[in-house]
Design a protein around this motif. Structure first.
Motif, PDB file in Angstrom:
ATOM      1  N   ARG A  18       0.857  -1.194   0.000  1.00  0.00           N
ATOM      2  CA  ARG A  18       0.000   0.000   0.000  1.00  0.00           C
ATOM      3  C   ARG A  18       0.884   1.232   0.000  1.00  0.00           C
ATOM      4  O   ARG A  18       2.040   1.188   0.417  1.00  0.00           O
ATOM      5  CB  ARG A  18      -0.966   0.007   1.185  1.00  0.00           C
ATOM      6  N   HIS A  19       0.298   2.332  -0.480  1.00  0.00           N
ATOM      7  CA  HIS A  19       1.011   3.606  -0.517  1.00  0.00           C
ATOM      8  C   HIS A  19       0.046   4.710  -0.100  1.00  0.00           C
ATOM      9  O   HIS A  19      -1.092   4.754  -0.572  1.00  0.00           O
ATOM     10  CB  HIS A  19       1.545   3.886  -1.924  1.00  0.00           C
ATOM     11  N   GLU A  20       0.522   5.589   0.791  1.00  0.00           N
ATOM     12  CA  GLU A  20      -0.329   6.663   1.312  1.00  0.00           C
ATOM     13  C   GLU A  20       0.430   7.977   1.341  1.00  0.00           C
ATOM     14  O   GLU A  20       1.636   7.999   1.626  1.00  0.00           O
ATOM     15  CB  GLU A  20      -0.819   6.292   2.723  1.00  0.00           C
ATOM     16  N   GLU A  21      -0.280   9.060   1.038  1.00  0.00           N
ATOM     17  CA  GLU A  21       0.294  10.404   1.000  1.00  0.00           C
ATOM     18  C   GLU A  21      -0.312  11.248   2.127  1.00  0.00           C
ATOM     19  O   GLU A  21      -1.502  11.143   2.428  1.00  0.00           O
ATOM     20  CB  GLU A  21       0.002  11.073  -0.349  1.00  0.00           C
ATOM     21  N   PHE A  22       0.518  12.098   2.740  1.00  0.00           N
ATOM     22  CA  PHE A  22       0.086  12.952   3.841  1.00  0.00           C
ATOM     23  C   PHE A  22       0.567  14.380   3.597  1.00  0.00           C
ATOM     24  O   PHE A  22       1.697  14.592   3.157  1.00  0.00           O
ATOM     25  CB  PHE A  22       0.642  12.438   5.178  1.00  0.00           C
ATOM     26  N   GLU A  23      -0.282  15.338   3.902  1.00  0.00           N
ATOM     27  CA  GLU A  23       0.034  16.743   3.645  1.00  0.00           C
ATOM     28  C   GLU A  23       0.807  17.400   4.776  1.00  0.00           C
ATOM     29  O   GLU A  23       1.388  18.470   4.592  1.00  0.00           O
ATOM     30  CB  GLU A  23      -1.260  17.537   3.381  1.00  0.00           C
ATOM     31  N   GLU A  24       0.799  16.797   5.948  1.00  0.00           N
ATOM     32  CA  GLU A  24       1.541  17.368   7.075  1.00  0.00           C
ATOM     33  C   GLU A  24       2.123  16.256   7.932  1.00  0.00           C
ATOM     34  O   GLU A  24       1.727  15.101   7.831  1.00  0.00           O
ATOM     35  CB  GLU A  24       0.638  18.266   7.917  1.00  0.00           C
ATOM     36  N   GLY A  25       3.086  16.626   8.778  1.00  0.00           N
ATOM     37  CA  GLY A  25       3.794  15.648   9.591  1.00  0.00           C
ATOM     38  C   GLY A  25       2.890  14.851  10.511  1.00  0.00           C
ATOM     39  O   GLY A  25       1.834  15.320  10.936  1.00  0.00           O
ATOM     40  N   CYS A  26       3.314  13.653  10.830  1.00  0.00           N
ATOM     41  CA  CYS A  26       2.546  12.750  11.686  1.00  0.00           C
ATOM     42  C   CYS A  26       2.609  13.203  13.144  1.00  0.00           C
ATOM     43  O   CYS A  26       3.665  13.590  13.643  1.00  0.00           O
ATOM     44  CB  CYS A  26       3.119  11.340  11.547  1.00  0.00           C
ATOM     45  N   LYS A  27       1.471  13.109  13.833  1.00  0.00           N
ATOM     46  CA  LYS A  27       1.417  13.493  15.252  1.00  0.00           C
ATOM     47  C   LYS A  27       2.296  12.607  16.121  1.00  0.00           C
ATOM     48  O   LYS A  27       2.698  13.009  17.216  1.00  0.00           O
ATOM     49  CB  LYS A  27      -0.036  13.423  15.756  1.00  0.00           C
ATOM     50  N   ALA A  28       2.586  11.406  15.632  1.00  0.00           N
ATOM     51  CA  ALA A  28       3.436  10.484  16.391  1.00  0.00           C
ATOM     52  C   ALA A  28       4.822  10.371  15.751  1.00  0.00           C
ATOM     53  O   ALA A  28       5.506   9.367  15.940  1.00  0.00           O
ATOM     54  CB  ALA A  28       2.769   9.119  16.467  1.00  0.00           C
ATOM     55  N   THR A  29       5.231  11.387  15.018  1.00  0.00           N
ATOM     56  CA  THR A  29       6.547  11.451  14.351  1.00  0.00           C
ATOM     57  C   THR A  29       6.842  10.198  13.531  1.00  0.00           C
ATOM     58  O   THR A  29       7.985   9.745  13.486  1.00  0.00           O
ATOM     59  CB  THR A  29       7.693  11.713  15.361  1.00  0.00           C
ATOM     60  N   CYS A  30       5.802   9.659  12.863  1.00  0.00           N
ATOM     61  CA  CYS A  30       6.010   8.481  12.020  1.00  0.00           C
ATOM     62  C   CYS A  30       6.985   8.775  10.888  1.00  0.00           C
ATOM     63  O   CYS A  30       7.648   7.866  10.383  1.00  0.00           O
ATOM     64  CB  CYS A  30       4.682   8.025  11.420  1.00  0.00           C
ATOM     65  N   ASN A  31       7.066  10.036  10.472  1.00  0.00           N
ATOM     66  CA  ASN A  31       7.969  10.430   9.388  1.00  0.00           C
ATOM     67  C   ASN A  31       9.192  11.156   9.917  1.00  0.00           C
ATOM     68  O   ASN A  31       9.828  11.930   9.196  1.00  0.00           O
ATOM     69  CB  ASN A  31       7.236  11.320   8.378  1.00  0.00           C
ATOM     70  N   GLY A  32       9.549  10.893  11.187  1.00  0.00           N
ATOM     71  CA  GLY A  32      10.685  11.587  11.770  1.00  0.00           C
ATOM     72  C   GLY A  32      10.286  12.985  12.228  1.00  0.00           C
ATOM     73  O   GLY A  32       9.103  13.324  12.292  1.00  0.00           O
ATOM     74  N   PRO A  33      11.256  13.833  12.539  1.00  0.00           N
ATOM     75  CA  PRO A  33      10.961  15.160  13.094  1.00  0.00           C
ATOM     76  C   PRO A  33      10.666  16.202  12.014  1.00  0.00           C
ATOM     77  O   PRO A  33      11.182  17.310  12.046  1.00  0.00           O
ATOM     78  CB  PRO A  33      12.260  15.490  13.835  1.00  0.00           C
ATOM     79  N   TYR A  34       9.828  15.828  11.058  1.00  0.00           N
ATOM     80  CA  TYR A  34       9.522  16.731   9.953  1.00  0.00           C
ATOM     81  C   TYR A  34       8.030  17.030   9.954  1.00  0.00           C
ATOM     82  O   TYR A  34       7.215  16.154  10.229  1.00  0.00           O
ATOM     83  CB  TYR A  34       9.931  16.103   8.612  1.00  0.00           C
ATOM     84  N   ASP A  35       7.665  18.277   9.618  1.00  0.00           N
ATOM     85  CA  ASP A  35       6.260  18.659   9.679  1.00  0.00           C
ATOM     86  C   ASP A  35       5.662  18.913   8.308  1.00  0.00           C
ATOM     87  O   ASP A  35       4.553  19.418   8.183  1.00  0.00           O
ATOM     88  CB  ASP A  35       6.067  19.906  10.563  1.00  0.00           C
ATOM     89  N   GLY A  36       6.386  18.564   7.255  1.00  0.00           N
ATOM     90  CA  GLY A  36       5.912  18.814   5.902  1.00  0.00           C
ATOM     91  C   GLY A  36       5.236  17.608   5.277  1.00  0.00           C
ATOM     92  O   GLY A  36       4.927  16.608   5.917  1.00  0.00           O
ATOM     93  N   LYS A  37       5.016  17.723   3.976  1.00  0.00           N
ATOM     94  CA  LYS A  37       4.377  16.669   3.207  1.00  0.00           C
ATOM     95  C   LYS A  37       5.267  15.425   3.184  1.00  0.00           C
ATOM     96  O   LYS A  37       6.482  15.517   3.059  1.00  0.00           O
ATOM     97  CB  LYS A  37       4.133  17.167   1.781  1.00  0.00           C
TER      98      LYS A  37
END
Length: 280
Positions: A18-37
């Motif tokens: 599966r593939h999913e796109e997010f417009e802002e950073g994850c509340k649980a820092t799933c994408n590391g310490p980044y707040d962007g797309k």
């Protein structure tokens, strides 16, 4: 319980689940310490309900992550993966009994040259670094509740079931450095167990990175998670298996969505609009 390991960065050796796109950073820092797309792509050899999979996390505009010494490799049984690597002119090195494939981000995959099993997960184990093996054993066996299957002077093997992929903690004799890669291992558990897991770790004065929280995925199920860290800073996500079961269904359009995301990637333009710039 089944699990996954989250890797930041850049799949010829796995199937896109599966593939999913997010417009802002994850509340649980799933994408590391980044707040962007950002986006995540789940890859593996079968459904997440009964296979150990990788979560590839891509932060738009970030082209490089400094690697640490925390992730020591994933071991897979699949001569087919070796064949695909060679067919795509991907470098294949030999280390002992294993062929070694290195992903673009530097992550290593150790491949046993045997036919890919159909009755069990081809992923055999994932190996993480430990600076103090006894301390790691106390945490993963006594607190996190994993079964210890084997222990030597330099490594200990853990798991939640005989037929599941195993977690190996290997003593490297020095501090564990996570650098900027922000890997995370995850396990599904009954949702009702999550508050108790958090309470147990809190009472033992262990690190809780993200207390019990609900996370939304656009158009898909909401899941509950508790995110911890072991004494070496390895992040562990316990996710409620009920929501996870719904969220983790294999998407037949996963590969198509991934390719669309790659084609539409306008990281530099996106960061320019936000007043920032792509970083390395």
């Amino acid at each position: 319980m089944f699990g996954c390991y989250s890797l930041l960065g850049g799949t010829e050796f796995f199937y896109v689940l599966r593939h999913e796109e997010f417009e802002e950073g994850c509340k649980a820092t799933c994408n590391g310490p980044y707040d962007g797309k950002w986006s995540k792509t789940m890859i593996g050899y079968g459904p997440e309900d009964n296979h150990f999979v990788c979560e590839l996390t891509y932060n738009y505009g970030v082209s490089h992550y400094e690697m640490g010494n925390d992730f020591l490799g994933m071991y897979i049984e699949s001569s087919e993966a070796i064949d695909r690597a060679k067919a795509n002119s991907w470098p294949v090195k030999q280390e002992g009994e294993h062929s070694v494939l290195e992903a673009p981000g530097g992550y290593k995959f150790f491949i046993a040259n045997k036919p890919q099993p159909q009755d069990r997960d081809p992923v055999q184990q994932v190996v993480l670094a430990s600076s103090n093996l006894e301390r790691s054993v106390n945490y993963w066996r006594d607190l996190a509740g994993l079964t210890m299957y084997k222990k030597t002077d330099k490594a200990a093997t853990f798991g939640f079931g005989d037929t599941q992929a195993k977690l190996v903690l290997q003593d490297i004799g020095e501090p564990v450095n996570h650098a900027k890669a922000f890997g995370r291992i995850a396990f599904a558990a009954p949702g009702a167990d999550l508050p108790g897991i958090e309470k147990k770790m809190k009472e033992a004065n262990q690190t809780i990175i993200t207390p019990y929280i609900s996370l939304d995925t656009p158009g898909k199920a909401t899941v509950q998670v508790v995110i911890l860290a072991d004494p070496d800073g390895h992040e562990i996500c316990f996710v409620g298996e009920e929501g996870f079961h719904e969220l983790s269904q294999v998407d037949p359009k996963g590969n198509e969505l991934l390719n669309e995301g790659i084609e539409k990637d306008k990281s530099d333009e996106w960061f320019a609009k936000k007043g920032g710039k792509a970083s390395a």
